[in-house]
Design a protein around this motif. Structure first.
Motif, PDB file in Angstrom:
ATOM      1  N   UNK A 155       0.836  -1.211   0.000  1.00 54.94           N
ATOM      2  CA  UNK A 155       0.000   0.000   0.000  1.00 54.94           C
ATOM      3  C   UNK A 155       0.866   1.255   0.000  1.00 54.94           C
ATOM      4  N   UNK A 156       1.910   1.258   0.815  1.00 54.73           N
ATOM      5  CA  UNK A 156       2.815   2.414   0.833  1.00 54.73           C
ATOM      6  C   UNK A 156       3.477   2.608  -0.521  1.00 54.73           C
ATOM      7  N   UNK A 157       3.881   1.515  -1.157  1.00 58.30           N
ATOM      8  CA  UNK A 157       4.491   1.604  -2.489  1.00 58.30           C
ATOM      9  C   UNK A 157       3.502   2.130  -3.528  1.00 58.30           C
ATOM     10  N   UNK A 158       2.250   1.718  -3.431  1.00 60.16           N
ATOM     11  CA  UNK A 158       1.237   2.206  -4.366  1.00 60.16           C
ATOM     12  C   UNK A 158       1.016   3.702  -4.178  1.00 60.16           C
ATOM     13  N   UNK A 159       0.877   4.137  -2.928  1.00 61.60           N
ATOM     14  CA  UNK A 159       0.715   5.579  -2.677  1.00 61.60           C
ATOM     15  C   UNK A 159       1.904   6.350  -3.247  1.00 61.60           C
ATOM     16  N   UNK A 179       4.586   9.699  -7.365  1.00 62.75           N
ATOM     17  CA  UNK A 179       5.803   9.759  -8.169  1.00 62.75           C
ATOM     18  C   UNK A 179       5.465   9.923  -9.653  1.00 62.75           C
ATOM     19  N   UNK A 180       4.451   9.210 -10.106  1.00 62.41           N
ATOM     20  CA  UNK A 180       4.015   9.389 -11.499  1.00 62.41           C
ATOM     21  C   UNK A 180       3.502  10.807 -11.720  1.00 62.41           C
ATOM     22  N   UNK A 181       2.725  11.311 -10.773  1.00 59.08           N
ATOM     23  CA  UNK A 181       2.173  12.665 -10.917  1.00 59.08           C
ATOM     24  C   UNK A 181       3.280  13.711 -11.001  1.00 59.08           C
ATOM     25  N   UNK A 182       4.270  13.614 -10.114  1.00 63.25           N
ATOM     26  CA  UNK A 182       5.352  14.600 -10.138  1.00 63.25           C
ATOM     27  C   UNK A 182       6.220  14.417 -11.376  1.00 63.25           C
ATOM     28  N   UNK A 183       6.373  13.194 -11.839  1.00 57.94           N
ATOM     29  CA  UNK A 183       7.156  12.958 -13.056  1.00 57.94           C
ATOM     30  C   UNK A 183       6.509  13.631 -14.264  1.00 57.94           C
ATOM     31  N   UNK A 193       4.274  16.840  -3.939  1.00 61.43           N
ATOM     32  CA  UNK A 193       4.224  15.435  -4.333  1.00 61.43           C
ATOM     33  C   UNK A 193       5.542  14.716  -4.049  1.00 61.43           C
ATOM     34  N   UNK A 194       6.663  15.393  -4.208  1.00 57.40           N
ATOM     35  CA  UNK A 194       7.956  14.788  -3.850  1.00 57.40           C
ATOM     36  C   UNK A 194       7.997  14.509  -2.343  1.00 57.40           C
ATOM     37  N   UNK A 237       0.460  12.034   8.984  1.00 56.16           N
ATOM     38  CA  UNK A 237       0.272  13.430   8.607  1.00 56.16           C
ATOM     39  C   UNK A 237       0.301  13.584   7.082  1.00 56.16           C
ATOM     40  N   UNK A 238       1.238  12.884   6.445  1.00 63.05           N
ATOM     41  CA  UNK A 238       1.344  12.942   4.985  1.00 63.05           C
ATOM     42  C   UNK A 238       0.086  12.376   4.331  1.00 63.05           C
ATOM     43  N   UNK A 239      -0.450  11.298   4.886  1.00 67.68           N
ATOM     44  CA  UNK A 239      -1.665  10.709   4.327  1.00 67.68           C
ATOM     45  C   UNK A 239      -2.837  11.679   4.442  1.00 67.68           C
ATOM     46  N   UNK A 240      -2.918  12.419   5.547  1.00 69.49           N
ATOM     47  CA  UNK A 240      -3.986  13.417   5.693  1.00 69.49           C
ATOM     48  C   UNK A 240      -3.803  14.575   4.723  1.00 69.49           C
ATOM     49  N   UNK A 241      -2.570  15.052   4.573  1.00 64.75           N
ATOM     50  CA  UNK A 241      -2.291  16.121   3.608  1.00 64.75           C
ATOM     51  C   UNK A 241      -2.606  15.637   2.195  1.00 64.75           C
TER      52      UNK A 241
END
Length: 142
Positions: A18-22, A27-31, A63-64, A78-82
Motif C-alpha cells: 500500500x505504501x508503495x502504491x501511494x 511519483x508518477x504525478x510529479x514525473x 508530491x515529492x 500526517x502525509x496521508x492526511x495532507x
C-alpha cells in the motif's frame, strides 16, 4: 485488528505494498509535471487559478514530499492526511460538477478521487506499519 494479526507477514506485506502504491501514484504525478511543467501550468490556468507556473512547482514539491513520506514512513499519518486533502481539492478543482456537462467521463475521474481519499484516510489512521518505517512524526504519533 488485534496487534497479533497486524504483525503477521501477510499484513506487513499488505502495508508495504500500500505504501508503495501511494508513493508510485504521487511519483508518477510529479514525473508528469516535471516532464511538462508548462503543460501543467496551462492546465492549472485553464481551471482559473492565478500564478499557474508557481502553483505547478508547489504541487511538484508537495508530491515529492509525499513520495518521501510514503516510502520512508516518516510523518506517514500526517502525509496521508495532507495527501487526502490534496486529492479532494484536485477532485473538485479539476473534475468537479462544473466539468461533467462537457465530458461525462469527468464524473468517473471525480469519483475515483474519493476512492483514493478513502485509502489515504485508512492509512492515516493505521500508520505505516512496523517494518521499514522511520519512526518520525509529531509527538504522540509515529
Amino acid at each position: 485488528m488485534s496487534p497479533e494479526i497486524a504483525q503477521t507477514p501477510l499484513w506487513t506485506a499488505a502495508l508495504l505494498i500500500a505504501r508503495l502504491i501511494f508513493a508510485a501514484v504521487f511519483l508518477m504525478a510529479v514525473s508528469f509535471k516535471i516532464m511538462d511543467m508548462p503543460g501543467t501550468a496551462g492546465y492549472i490556468a485553464a481551471a482559473g487559478f492565478p500564478f499557474p507556473l508557481f502553483l505547478a512547482w508547489c504541487a511538484a514539491i508537495l508530491e515529492v514530499a509525499l513520495v518521501l513520506c510514503f516510502l520512508t514512513g516518516a510523518f506517514f499519518s500526517q502525509a496521508a492526511l495532507v495527501a487526502g486533502a490534496y486529492v479532494l481539492f484536485l477532485g473538485f478543482a479539476f473534475h468537479g460538477p462544473s466539468h461533467w456537462a462537457a465530458n461525462q467521463a469527468e464524473f468517473g475521474f471525480f469519483i475515483d478521487h474519493f476512492t483514493f481519499l478513502a485509502g489515504l484516510l485508512f492509512a492515516a489512521v493505521h500508520g505505516p506499519g512496523r517494518v521499514l518505517a522511520v519512526k518520525a512524526g509529531w509527538p504522540g504519533r509515529a
